[in-house]
Design a protein around this motif. Structure first.
Motif, PDB file in Angstrom:
ATOM      1  N   GLY A   1       0.788  -1.228   0.000  1.00 55.22           N
ATOM      2  CA  GLY A   1       0.000   0.000   0.000  1.00 55.22           C
ATOM      3  C   GLY A   1       0.817   1.273   0.000  1.00 55.22           C
ATOM      4  O   GLY A   1       0.238   2.367   0.027  1.00 55.22           O
ATOM      5  N   GLN A   2       2.160   1.182  -0.018  1.00 58.48           N
ATOM      6  CA  GLN A   2       2.973   2.406   0.031  1.00 58.48           C
ATOM      7  C   GLN A   2       2.765   3.242  -1.214  1.00 58.48           C
ATOM      8  O   GLN A   2       2.753   2.745  -2.332  1.00 58.48           O
ATOM      9  CB  GLN A   2       4.462   2.066   0.185  1.00 58.48           C
ATOM     10  N   TRP A   3       2.612   4.547  -1.018  1.00 60.75           N
ATOM     11  CA  TRP A   3       2.373   5.458  -2.125  1.00 60.75           C
ATOM     12  C   TRP A   3       3.679   5.794  -2.839  1.00 60.75           C
ATOM     13  O   TRP A   3       4.772   5.623  -2.300  1.00 60.75           O
ATOM     14  CB  TRP A   3       1.710   6.736  -1.619  1.00 60.75           C
ATOM     15  N   ASP A   4       3.552   6.338  -4.047  1.00 61.65           N
ATOM     16  CA  ASP A   4       4.722   6.696  -4.833  1.00 61.65           C
ATOM     17  C   ASP A   4       5.560   7.765  -4.143  1.00 61.65           C
ATOM     18  O   ASP A   4       6.776   7.831  -4.350  1.00 61.65           O
ATOM     19  CB  ASP A   4       4.299   7.192  -6.219  1.00 61.65           C
ATOM     20  N   ASP A   5       4.928   8.607  -3.319  1.00 64.17           N
ATOM     21  CA  ASP A   5       5.683   9.652  -2.629  1.00 64.17           C
ATOM     22  C   ASP A   5       6.355   9.147  -1.351  1.00 64.17           C
ATOM     23  O   ASP A   5       7.049   9.913  -0.675  1.00 64.17           O
ATOM     24  CB  ASP A   5       4.798  10.868  -2.324  1.00 64.17           C
ATOM     25  N   GLY A   6       6.144   7.866  -1.013  1.00 60.86           N
ATOM     26  CA  GLY A   6       6.795   7.283   0.145  1.00 60.86           C
ATOM     27  C   GLY A   6       5.887   7.058   1.340  1.00 60.86           C
ATOM     28  O   GLY A   6       6.242   6.310   2.254  1.00 60.86           O
ATOM     29  N   MET A   7       4.713   7.692   1.381  1.00 56.95           N
ATOM     30  CA  MET A   7       3.834   7.520   2.523  1.00 56.95           C
ATOM     31  C   MET A   7       3.337   6.081   2.621  1.00 56.95           C
ATOM     32  O   MET A   7       2.981   5.468   1.611  1.00 56.95           O
ATOM     33  CB  MET A   7       2.621   8.448   2.438  1.00 56.95           C
TER      34      MET A   7
END
Length: 424
Positions: A61-67
């Motif tokens: 589930g990690q987002w492309d921006d790192g969150m």
């Protein structure tokens, strides 16, 4: 005599949904961020591959921006609100749009220390590094050293008295109908109030309207609190990741983490209050330090080596909170007007918070208090069962039952052997 460790391991097995662990059936049917990190640290003690898998499923589930979001909706369920349809995120799999305390890096380090192979640890390390970069860029854009929360749920301490003043400024209007499911699983007297939920969902609506863009959310946020608990956890995780970077031969990452950690260390140092004998978060909207006393005020012990005078004052204050309690450590002291011992995060005792506090106390050589808290919560769990949290005044089990991170905390704390310091 019951084998409580076997019972705890059984809870983790029962709550396994295919490589990830739900907190408890019904009430929390998905994968939660910091819950899974605590569970992975427990698995590190007896099933390292399964611990790695727990984190691998989380970073799906990690987002492309790192969150790393606070919820990953691997499978549909109608037993929880707000579901994926309310969050309206556009990730490749459904997730929430906010995060939770970054225990993830602590869990990666624990798995490495327990012998997880480099081929599984290295991708998890890089996911953690990207997550830390996100925290510092998205949630401390001005470089203060304290990372900010834009929603109370990001704290993990959802309706803590720490948020009362800041949350009161958030409107109760929503564009999303609030259809609470939690009060169908648990006594409403133990849960946040309806007005709190209206404000929680107002914030979700606000950030969804920003398309979940981090910079737009920062500018639009009516709730923005630089949190000492979250920053303390981030720093503790960052210290472990810096050590791990060197073990993996990632020298550039180690230097980057060193700079991040120094920034947080300085921010936390400025957050200490001599008058209150604790750390205080900062409301970035009002510019005022958060006055409410909560467990968050002591979590920085996890990552700091306090001067002797500060530590003595903090220990004395923590002991005062424990006076007259059947179970420690209360998340709010009894003499605070917002104290509600049975309601979620408003005075209740959480085993995972005790886990963090015990580690912080041990780091700062407060071994007697660490052992008192450890013994108190282990005894409560063996007496009343693996519930979500406890009423500190009566020892009553509260919230959900058969709870995963409670089982994880027991597995850690029940085998922890504390040698009492002989120092004066």
């Amino acid at each position: 005599m019951s084998d409580f460790r076997a019972i705890a391991r059984g809870i983790l097995q029962d709550n396994d949904r295919g490589g990830y662990t739900v907190p408890t059936a019904g009430l929390y049917p998905f994968q939660w961020n910091w819950d899974s990190a605590f569970v992975a640290m427990a698995f590190a003690e007896f099933d390292v591959p399964r611990g790695c898998l727990e984190l691998e499923r989380l970073i799906e589930g990690q987002w492309d921006d790192g969150m790393i979001p606070h919820i990953v909706f691997h499978q549909p369920s109608d037993s929880y609100f707000p579901g994926a349809d309310v969050w309206r995120t556009s990730h490749r799999i459904p997730t929430s749009g906010i995060t939770q305390p970054p225990v993830f890096g602590m869990a990666v380090k624990a798995l490495h220390d327990s012998g997880a192979p480099a081929e599984r640890i290295r991708p998890l390390f890089h996911a953690a590094l990207r997550y830390h970069r996100w925290w510092y860029s998205a949630r401390d854009p001005e470089g203060t050293g304290l990372v900010a929360l834009l929603h109370p749920w990001e704290s993990g301490s959802d309706n803590s008295p720490a948020w009362d003043v800041a949350l009161a400024r958030v409107p109760t209007t929503t564009t999303t109908p609030v259809k609470r499911k939690d009060t169908g699983h648990v006594d409403p007297a133990m849960r946040p109030r309806d007005q709190d939920y209206q404000r929680f969902i107002h914030l979700v609506d606000t950030y969804a309207a920003c398309g979940w863009d981090a910079a737009e959310q920062w500018d639009a946020a009516p709730f923005k609190v630089a949190c000492v608990q979250t920053t303390g956890i981030l720093l503790a995780a960052g210290e472990g990741l810096q050590q791990l970077a060197r073990a993996l031969g990632e020298e550039a990452a180690a230097a980057e983490l060193d700079a991040m950690n120094a920034r947080s260390r300085a921010g936390l140092d400025q957050a200490w209050s001599d008058a209150d004998s604790r750390f205080r978060s900062l409301d970035l909207v009002s510019g005022q330090r958060v006055a409410a006393p909560t467990q968050a005020c002591f979590i920085p012990l996890l990552a700091l080596d306090l001067p002797a005078a500060r530590m003595a004052a903090a220990e004395q204050e923590m002991r005062r909170w424990c006076e007259g309690m059947l179970v420690s450590f209360p998340t709010t002291p009894r003499d605070y007007p917002g104290f509600e011992p049975r309601r979620y995060w408003r005075g209740s005792v959480w085993p995972i918070i005790d886990w963090l506090l015990v580690q912080g106390l041990l780091r700062n050589n407060a071994t007697a208090l660490a052992e008192d808290i450890r013994h108190s919560i282990v005894t409560a769990l063996e007496t009343a069962g693996f519930c979500e949290y406890f009423d500190p005044t009566t020892g009553e089990p509260c919230g959900g039952g058969h709870f995963s991170w409670t089982a994880a905390a027991y597995l850690h704390l029940s085998q922890l052997k504390i040698t009492l310091s002989t120092a004066a």
